[in-house]
Design a protein around this motif. Structure first.
Motif, short mmCIF file in Angstrom:
data_model
loop_
_atom_site.label_atom_id
_atom_site.label_comp_id
_atom_site.label_asym_id
_atom_site.label_seq_id
_atom_site.Cartn_x
_atom_site.Cartn_y
_atom_site.Cartn_z
N ASP A 256 0.82 -1.21 0.00
CA ASP A 256 0.00 0.00 0.00
C ASP A 256 0.85 1.26 0.00
OD1 ASP A 256 1.04 -0.11 2.52
OD2 ASP A 256 -0.88 -0.12 3.58
N GLY A 257 2.16 1.12 -0.16
CA GLY A 257 3.04 2.27 -0.27
C GLY A 257 3.32 2.99 1.03
N ARG A 258 2.96 2.40 2.17
CA ARG A 258 3.16 3.08 3.44
C ARG A 258 4.62 3.06 3.88
NH1 ARG A 258 -1.83 2.71 7.61
NH2 ARG A 258 -3.52 2.92 6.13
N PHE A 259 4.97 4.08 4.66
CA PHE A 259 6.27 4.17 5.30
C PHE A 259 6.32 3.11 6.39
CE2 PHE A 259 9.53 5.77 8.04
CZ PHE A 259 10.33 6.61 7.30
N VAL A 260 7.34 2.27 6.40
CA VAL A 260 7.44 1.18 7.38
C VAL A 260 8.40 1.60 8.49
CG1 VAL A 260 8.05 -1.23 7.76
CG2 VAL A 260 6.97 -0.54 5.61
N LEU A 261 7.92 1.56 9.73
CA LEU A 261 8.71 2.02 10.88
C LEU A 261 8.79 0.95 11.95
CD1 LEU A 261 10.11 4.50 12.26
CD2 LEU A 261 7.90 4.96 13.34
N LEU A 262 10.01 0.70 12.43
CA LEU A 262 10.25 -0.22 13.54
C LEU A 262 10.34 0.62 14.82
CD1 LEU A 262 10.95 -3.34 13.58
CD2 LEU A 262 13.32 -2.62 13.88
N VAL A 263 9.56 0.26 15.83
CA VAL A 263 9.59 0.97 17.11
C VAL A 263 10.02 -0.01 18.19
CG1 VAL A 263 8.24 2.26 18.82
CG2 VAL A 263 7.74 2.52 16.37
N VAL A 264 11.15 0.31 18.84
CA VAL A 264 11.67 -0.56 19.89
C VAL A 264 11.59 0.20 21.20
CG1 VAL A 264 13.55 -2.08 20.59
CG2 VAL A 264 13.29 -1.44 18.18
N ASP A 265 10.72 -0.26 22.10
CA ASP A 265 10.50 0.46 23.35
C ASP A 265 10.02 -0.53 24.40
OD1 ASP A 265 9.40 2.24 25.43
OD2 ASP A 265 9.67 3.80 23.92
N ASP A 266 10.67 -0.55 25.56
CA ASP A 266 10.29 -1.45 26.65
C ASP A 266 8.87 -1.17 27.14
OD1 ASP A 266 13.59 -1.14 28.03
OD2 ASP A 266 12.79 -2.73 26.76
N ASP A 267 8.47 0.06 27.08
CA ASP A 267 7.17 0.46 27.60
C ASP A 267 6.10 0.20 26.54
OD1 ASP A 267 4.85 1.92 28.43
OD2 ASP A 267 6.12 3.17 29.71
N GLU A 268 5.27 -0.77 26.79
CA GLU A 268 4.23 -1.16 25.83
C GLU A 268 3.33 0.01 25.48
OE1 GLU A 268 3.43 -3.93 24.24
OE2 GLU A 268 4.60 -5.53 25.15
N SER A 269 2.95 0.80 26.50
CA SER A 269 2.01 1.88 26.25
C SER A 269 2.63 2.98 25.39
CB SER A 269 1.50 2.46 27.57
OG SER A 269 2.57 3.00 28.33
N ALA B 135 -0.31 5.95 12.57
CA ALA B 135 -1.13 5.23 11.59
C ALA B 135 -1.99 6.18 10.76
CB ALA B 135 -2.01 4.20 12.29
N ASP B 136 -2.42 7.29 11.36
CA ASP B 136 -3.23 8.27 10.64
C ASP B 136 -2.43 8.99 9.56
OD1 ASP B 136 -5.45 7.70 12.14
OD2 ASP B 136 -5.10 9.30 13.60
N HIS B 137 -1.11 8.85 9.61
CA HIS B 137 -0.23 9.50 8.64
C HIS B 137 0.41 8.48 7.70
CE1 HIS B 137 -0.43 13.43 10.65
NE2 HIS B 137 -0.56 12.72 11.74
N ARG B 138 -0.25 7.35 7.54
CA ARG B 138 0.18 6.31 6.61
C ARG B 138 1.55 5.72 6.97
NH1 ARG B 138 -2.56 5.87 1.73
NH2 ARG B 138 -4.28 7.32 1.49
N VAL B 139 1.86 5.72 8.24
CA VAL B 139 3.07 5.05 8.71
C VAL B 139 2.66 3.69 9.25
CG1 VAL B 139 4.97 5.07 10.36
CG2 VAL B 139 4.24 7.20 9.26
N ARG B 140 3.22 2.64 8.69
CA ARG B 140 2.92 1.29 9.17
C ARG B 140 3.98 0.94 10.22
NH1 ARG B 140 -0.31 -2.60 7.48
NH2 ARG B 140 -0.68 -1.67 5.44
N GLY B 141 3.62 1.16 11.47
CA GLY B 141 4.55 0.93 12.56
C GLY B 141 4.43 -0.46 13.15
N HIS B 142 5.57 -0.97 13.64
CA HIS B 142 5.61 -2.28 14.30
C HIS B 142 6.36 -2.11 15.61
CE1 HIS B 142 4.21 -4.28 10.61
NE2 HIS B 142 5.03 -3.47 9.97
N HIS B 143 5.67 -2.33 16.72
CA HIS B 143 6.28 -2.13 18.04
C HIS B 143 6.82 -3.44 18.60
CE1 HIS B 143 5.74 -1.93 22.57
NE2 HIS B 143 6.85 -1.26 22.30
N PHE B 144 8.05 -3.38 19.12
CA PHE B 144 8.66 -4.53 19.76
C PHE B 144 9.26 -4.10 21.09
CE2 PHE B 144 8.74 -5.46 15.26
CZ PHE B 144 8.27 -6.77 15.21
N PRO B 145 8.86 -4.74 22.19
CA PRO B 145 9.44 -4.41 23.49
C PRO B 145 10.81 -5.05 23.71
CG PRO B 145 7.71 -6.04 23.76
CD PRO B 145 7.71 -5.65 22.31
N HIS B 146 11.14 -6.07 22.93
CA HIS B 146 12.40 -6.79 23.09
C HIS B 146 13.32 -6.52 21.90
CE1 HIS B 146 10.72 -8.92 26.50
NE2 HIS B 146 9.66 -9.22 25.77
#
Length: 249
Positions: free
Chosen positions: A15-28, A38-49
């Motif tokens: 879908d042409g979205r910007f793909v972003l990896l988010v690494v943060d211990d804090d889930e929230s 997500a409202d700005h067409r960024v496809r983010g993926h959060h990983f706590p580890h």
């Protein structure tokens, strides 16, 4: 490993979205950034580890990564080195008031920039645009006003369901106008937003482009939006009434 399986399932670039990896211990905190972008067409993926994030980075090939300072699962500086220096993934470090030392070390390790944490989309998005200028349009959401819709990810424009073909400069003009609907914008603002500055040539070019844009939008007559000249100040974009429907005569 459920996060990794879910993140790497399917073609996330279809879908042409910007793909972003988010690494943060804090889930929230990490999940909030993903949801807000997500409202700005960024496809983010959060990983706590961190280890899980590294595995996902190989599968996702993200456009960029955001790494929180002070990770518990791995040194944030070491993760930046692995992502930015070894894998070539532009990496931004999220820092708090007490993370000055980590910020310096991360920048030396190859981080592109630092940003305040907890994150604010209005501070993160300009950095992402600078990292991948060629995909910057995909970070802006579609706008729809009074039957006129513009989508910066696909450069598609439609007016009451009719496709309107616009050259790139006219598209950028229209998107800027719609982003500032019902407000007076100056010629200087338009020139800076679309042409990156002001010169004698671009000033005349702006007049020509607005004239052409008006002509293309006027095809629906009374149901068309208007670009109104505000004498001595600039222009104002006035959307068509929301309930208007195009004439069939």
């Amino acid at each position: 490993m459920n996060n990794l399986v879910e993140a790497t399932r399917g073609d996330h670039r279809s879908d042409g979205r910007f793909v972003l990896l988010v690494v943060d211990d804090d889930e929230s905190v990490g999940a909030a950034l993903v949801a807000q972008l997500a409202d700005h067409r960024v496809r983010g993926h959060h990983f706590p580890h961190a280890a899980e994030a590294l595995l996902a980075a190989g599968a996702l090939q993200p456009d960029a990564a955001v790494v929180a300072a002070g990770l518990a699962t791995m040194s944030s500086t070491e993760l930046v080195r692995l992502l930015a220096d070894r894998a070539g993934i532009p990496t931004v470090v999220g820092v708090g008031d007490d993370d000055g030392g980590v910020a310096v070390a991360a920048l030396k390790a190859g981080a592109t920039a630092c940003v305040r944490r907890p994150y604010r989309p209005e501070e993160v998005l300009p950095i992402l645009r600078a990292i991948r200028p060629e995909t910057s349009g995909a970070l802006d959401p579609p706008i729809e006003l009074g039957g006129l819709r513009v989508d910066p990810a696909t450069f598609e424009v439609s007016l009451h369901g009719r496709t309107v073909a616009l050259p790139l400069k006219e598209f950028r003009l229209l998107y800027f106008f719609m982003s500032h609907a019902e407000r007076t914008v100056t010629r200087e603002q338009l020139l800076a937003a679309v042409w990156g500055g002001i010169s004698d040539d671009t000033s005349n070019t702006l007049t020509v482009h607005i004239k052409r844009l008006r002509r293309r939008l006027a095809l629906d007559g009374d149901h068309a939006p208007m670009i109104v000249t505000v004498r001595g100040l600039g222009y104002r974009f006035v959307p068509a009434p929301a309930t208007a429907t195009p004439s069939t005569s």
